[in-house]
Design a protein around this motif. Structure first.
Motif, PDB file in Angstrom:
ATOM      1  N   LYS A  91       0.829  -1.206   0.000  1.00 43.18           N
ATOM      2  CA  LYS A  91       0.000   0.000   0.000  1.00 43.18           C
ATOM      3  C   LYS A  91       0.863   1.256   0.000  1.00 43.18           C
ATOM      4  O   LYS A  91       0.537   2.251  -0.665  1.00 43.18           O
ATOM      5  N   GLU A  94       2.215   1.536  -3.496  1.00 39.84           N
ATOM      6  CA  GLU A  94       1.187   2.027  -4.413  1.00 39.84           C
ATOM      7  C   GLU A  94       1.022   3.538  -4.281  1.00 39.84           C
ATOM      8  O   GLU A  94       0.924   4.260  -5.284  1.00 39.84           O
ATOM      9  N   GLN A 106       2.338   1.393 -10.741  1.00 38.88           N
ATOM     10  CA  GLN A 106       1.049   1.131 -10.093  1.00 38.88           C
ATOM     11  C   GLN A 106       0.535  -0.254 -10.466  1.00 38.88           C
ATOM     12  O   GLN A 106       0.038  -0.998  -9.619  1.00 38.88           O
ATOM     13  N   ARG A 110      -0.221  -3.419  -7.928  1.00 39.46           N
ATOM     14  CA  ARG A 110      -1.569  -3.999  -7.863  1.00 39.46           C
ATOM     15  C   ARG A 110      -1.536  -5.493  -8.159  1.00 39.46           C
ATOM     16  O   ARG A 110      -2.293  -6.270  -7.566  1.00 39.46           O
ATOM     17  N   TYR A 129      -7.820  -7.070  -9.073  1.00 35.47           N
ATOM     18  CA  TYR A 129      -6.487  -6.454  -9.075  1.00 35.47           C
ATOM     19  C   TYR A 129      -5.655  -6.943 -10.261  1.00 35.47           C
ATOM     20  O   TYR A 129      -4.979  -6.145 -10.918  1.00 35.47           O
ATOM     21  N   ASN A 132      -7.064  -5.402 -13.498  1.00 36.02           N
ATOM     22  CA  ASN A 132      -6.719  -3.979 -13.586  1.00 36.02           C
ATOM     23  C   ASN A 132      -5.283  -3.807 -14.074  1.00 36.02           C
ATOM     24  O   ASN A 132      -5.003  -3.001 -14.978  1.00 36.02           O
TER      25      ASN A 132
END
Length: 262
Positions: A91, A94, A106, A110, A129, A132
C-alpha cells in the motif's frame, strides 16, 4: 562454489553501499543487485539491505527509490507468509507510485497485492487487481507485465478448479514469453503452474515433466522458495506414481530447504 561466489559478491556490494563517499547511484545499484542475488536465497539479509535502501532514499528524498524499497519488502514478506506486513508495504508502494504518476509501477504493485488476496482466499478481489494491472500492461504494450498477469489470473482459475481456463491463460502467457528466446524465473513459474494444473487433473506424468523443467530454471539462480515448492510437489507426484523412494527423497530435500528459510 556457487554459494561462495554469491557470498563474495554480496560482501563486495555491501562495501559499496555502506561507503558514504560513494556516489548515490552506485550505492543504490549495489543495494538493488544485492536484493536480486539474495531475495530468494537469503531473504532476511535482503530485508536488512532494503531497510538501508529505504533509509538512504528517505535522506535523499528519492520517491522512486522509496517505492522500490517498499515493494521489495512486500515481496519478501509475502514469500515468508507475512501477508499483513506485505500488504502494508504494498500500500505504501502504491501510494508512492501514484505520487510518481507511473502507470507501470502502479500496475506492478496492484499485481502484487492481487497475490495477497489469493493467499487470503479472496478470489474476487484478486481477479479485480490482476485484471486492472493486465489492462494497464496491454495499453502500454508491456508484454512481460501482460504475461505475468495472465499467469496470475490462470492461477486463480486453477484454485477454483476451472482447469481448462487456467491452462488457457498459462499457455497464452507462455506463448508471449517464448518470443524472447530465453527462459527465466517467470518461465519457471509458468511451468510449475502448468504442472500443478496437470496434477489436479490427475495427469501425473505430465505434471512431473513440467515441475522438473521449472526446477532446473530455479536452480540456476538458487531461487530457494520456488525450489522448495518444486520439491514438495514432486514428492506428491511420486507418491501418486507409486515411486515412494523418489517421493521420500524430494520430501527430505523440501524439509531441509524450508528449515533454512525460516
Amino acid at each position: 562454489m556457487f554459494l561462495t561466489h554469491a557470498q563474495n559478491q554480496s560482501d563486495s556490494l555491501k562495501l559499496i553501499w555502506e561507503n558514504e563517499l560513494e556516489v548515490d547511484s552506485n550505492r543504490y545499484n549495489a543495494l538493488e543487485e544485492y536484493y536480486d542475488i539474495n531475495n530468494q536465497s537469503r531473504p532476511d539479509s535482503a530485508l536488512s539491505a532494503l531497510d538501508f535502501y529505504y533509509e538512504l532514499a528517505q535522506r535523499k528524498k528519492d520517491t522512486y527509490r522509496l517505492h522500490q524499497a517498499a515493494n521489495g519488502k512486500g515481496n519478501i514478506n509475502r514469500l515468508k507468509g507475512n501477508y499483513d506486513i506485505a500488504m502494508k508495504a504494498y500500500k505504501e508502494a502504491e501510494s508512492l507510485a501514484i505520487q510518481l504518476n507511473e502507470s507501470s509501477l502502479q500496475a506492478k504493485v496492484r499485481g502484487n497485492m492481487g497475490n495477497i488476496f489469493v493467499y487470503k482466499q479472496d478470489y474476487k478481489q484478486a481477479v479485480n487487481y490482476f485484471s486492472n494491472a493486465l489492462r494497464v500492461y496491454q495499453e502500454m504494450g508491456d508484454t512481460k507485465g501482460e504475461s505475468h498477469m495472465l499467469t496470475s489470473l490462470g492461477s486463480v482459475f486453477l484454485i477454483i478448479n476451472n482447469y481448462d481456463l487456467a491452462l488457457e491463460y498459462y499457455q497464452h502467457a507462455f506463448s508471449i514469453l517464448k518470443r524472447r528466446g530465453f527462459e527465466d524465473r517467470r518461465t519457471g513459474i509458468i511451468y510449475i503452474n502448468i504442472g500443478w494444473t496437470n496434477f489436479e487433473k490427475e495427469q501425473y506424468k505430465e505434471a512431473k515433466i513440467s515441475y522438473e523443467k521449472g526446477l532446473e530454471i530455479f536452480k540456476v539462480k538458487n531461487h530457494k522458495f520456488f525450489i522448495a515448492e518444486c520439491y514438495a510437489s514432486l514428492a506428491k507426484i511420486h507418491i501418486e506414481l507409486h515411486q515412494l523412494e523418489e517421493a521420500k527423497e524430494y520430501a527430505e530435500k523440501n524439509l531441509v530447504l524450508n528449515l533454512s528459510l525460516i
